[in-house]
Design an enzyme around this catalytic site. Sequence first.
Site, PDB file in Angstrom:
ATOM      1  N   ASP A  92     -15.264  -6.343  48.646  1.00 21.04           N
ATOM      2  CA  ASP A  92     -15.300  -4.923  48.329  1.00 21.04           C
ATOM      3  C   ASP A  92     -14.396  -4.158  49.295  1.00 21.04           C
ATOM      4  O   ASP A  92     -14.507  -4.325  50.520  1.00 21.04           O
ATOM      5  CB  ASP A  92     -16.740  -4.402  48.433  1.00 21.04           C
ATOM      6  CG  ASP A  92     -16.883  -2.993  47.886  1.00 21.04           C
ATOM      7  OD1 ASP A  92     -17.138  -2.864  46.675  1.00 21.04           O
ATOM      8  OD2 ASP A  92     -16.748  -2.028  48.665  1.00 21.04           O
ATOM      9  N   ILE A  93     -13.486  -3.329  48.748  1.00 24.17           N
ATOM     10  CA  ILE A  93     -12.601  -2.529  49.596  1.00 24.17           C
ATOM     11  C   ILE A  93     -13.425  -1.463  50.309  1.00 24.17           C
ATOM     12  O   ILE A  93     -14.162  -0.704  49.676  1.00 24.17           O
ATOM     13  CB  ILE A  93     -11.489  -1.879  48.759  1.00 24.17           C
ATOM     14  CG1 ILE A  93     -10.661  -2.945  48.040  1.00 24.17           C
ATOM     15  CG2 ILE A  93     -10.582  -1.016  49.646  1.00 24.17           C
ATOM     16  CD1 ILE A  93      -9.610  -2.376  47.101  1.00 24.17           C
ATOM     17  N   ASN A 100      -9.315   7.675  47.199  1.00 21.99           N
ATOM     18  CA  ASN A 100      -9.162   8.481  45.989  1.00 21.99           C
ATOM     19  C   ASN A 100      -9.274   9.967  46.294  1.00 21.99           C
ATOM     20  O   ASN A 100      -8.496  10.791  45.791  1.00 21.99           O
ATOM     21  CB  ASN A 100     -10.208   8.083  44.950  1.00 21.99           C
ATOM     22  CG  ASN A 100      -9.855   6.799  44.221  1.00 21.99           C
ATOM     23  OD1 ASN A 100      -8.682   6.457  44.080  1.00 21.99           O
ATOM     24  ND2 ASN A 100     -10.854   6.081  43.758  1.00 21.99           N
ATOM     25  N   ASP A 109      -5.088   3.422  42.627  1.00 17.17           N
ATOM     26  CA  ASP A 109      -4.625   2.342  41.755  1.00 17.17           C
ATOM     27  C   ASP A 109      -3.609   1.458  42.468  1.00 17.17           C
ATOM     28  O   ASP A 109      -3.616   0.228  42.313  1.00 17.17           O
ATOM     29  CB  ASP A 109      -3.998   2.925  40.487  1.00 17.17           C
ATOM     30  CG  ASP A 109      -5.032   3.497  39.532  1.00 17.17           C
ATOM     31  OD1 ASP A 109      -6.245   3.267  39.739  1.00 17.17           O
ATOM     32  OD2 ASP A 109      -4.625   4.182  38.570  1.00 17.17           O
ATOM     33  N   GLU A 135     -13.693  -1.192  42.802  1.00 14.59           N
ATOM     34  CA  GLU A 135     -12.942  -1.698  43.948  1.00 14.59           C
ATOM     35  C   GLU A 135     -13.469  -3.046  44.420  1.00 14.59           C
ATOM     36  O   GLU A 135     -13.198  -3.468  45.545  1.00 14.59           O
ATOM     37  CB  GLU A 135     -12.996  -0.692  45.104  1.00 14.59           C
ATOM     38  CG  GLU A 135     -14.358  -0.516  45.750  1.00 14.59           C
ATOM     39  CD  GLU A 135     -15.217   0.544  45.078  1.00 14.59           C
ATOM     40  OE1 GLU A 135     -16.120   1.061  45.750  1.00 14.59           O
ATOM     41  OE2 GLU A 135     -14.980   0.855  43.899  1.00 14.59           O
TER      42      GLU A 135
END
Length: 264
Positions: A92-93, A100, A109, A135
């Site tokens: 997971d980022i 964002n 993106d 993500e």
Amino acid sequence: MAAPSLPPLIDLQELQLDDARALLEHAGQDGRQGTDEAPLAYLQRVINGLCELSLKDPLTGLDNRRHFVAALERAIEVVARSGESILLLLLDIDHFKQINDTHGHLAGDQVLQAVAACLARCVRPMDTVVRYGGEEFAMILPNCRSSCGRAVAERVRRSIESLSIAVSPLVSLQVTISIGGAYAPEWVRSTPDLWIERADLQLYRAKADGRNQVYIETPQEISVSAEEKGLLFSHFSADPVATPAPSSTDDSGPVVTPSHQVNA
């Protein structure tokens, strides 16, 4: 005796293929019929292309969640039959929402695409890497012994950490990921949901411990849940003469082979 009737010819003009062609061409595939391409061969090519697209994430080009679940089910069958060590990683980022909110969704993106490309470079041809959703990514690593699982995950984590992702001419971002992993219980036919749940628990620990961490549930720590135990002994209940399965209060003995204990 009457001669066998020939199959009806395919009239491509009667098929509504415009949307299918557009999807293929958007994905970089040729959606047009070749001048010397038989109608049946062309139609099969269109079908094959659409099937491939249905298993791909359009943003990153990685396999998608549909493909991931099918790959997990196949891996579970391999583990149940052979006892092969297969590691599942969830990645997971970290702080992706801030990217964002601060830089916009286009930058988000670009980060997803860069991370996906890096993950694809980290795996072997036999491995599976997918965009799990949002993500979050996932990897299925067959033939990955417990002695090297953490080292593999750490290598992936460091690779992401070292990225410099240009999201505009003047702005480059660096991101980190948290990783949680779990091995499928050897010789046990588990389920995709239970396997994912184990890896997700480790991912939660990595997030709670400050992010940019790796937590791997080692095979020695793996326990068999009540549901998995039911799957393991379900064939005994169908056989009236078979030895009954151990009770839930007696889990000290081997449950599959004398050389493999599965601790509940």
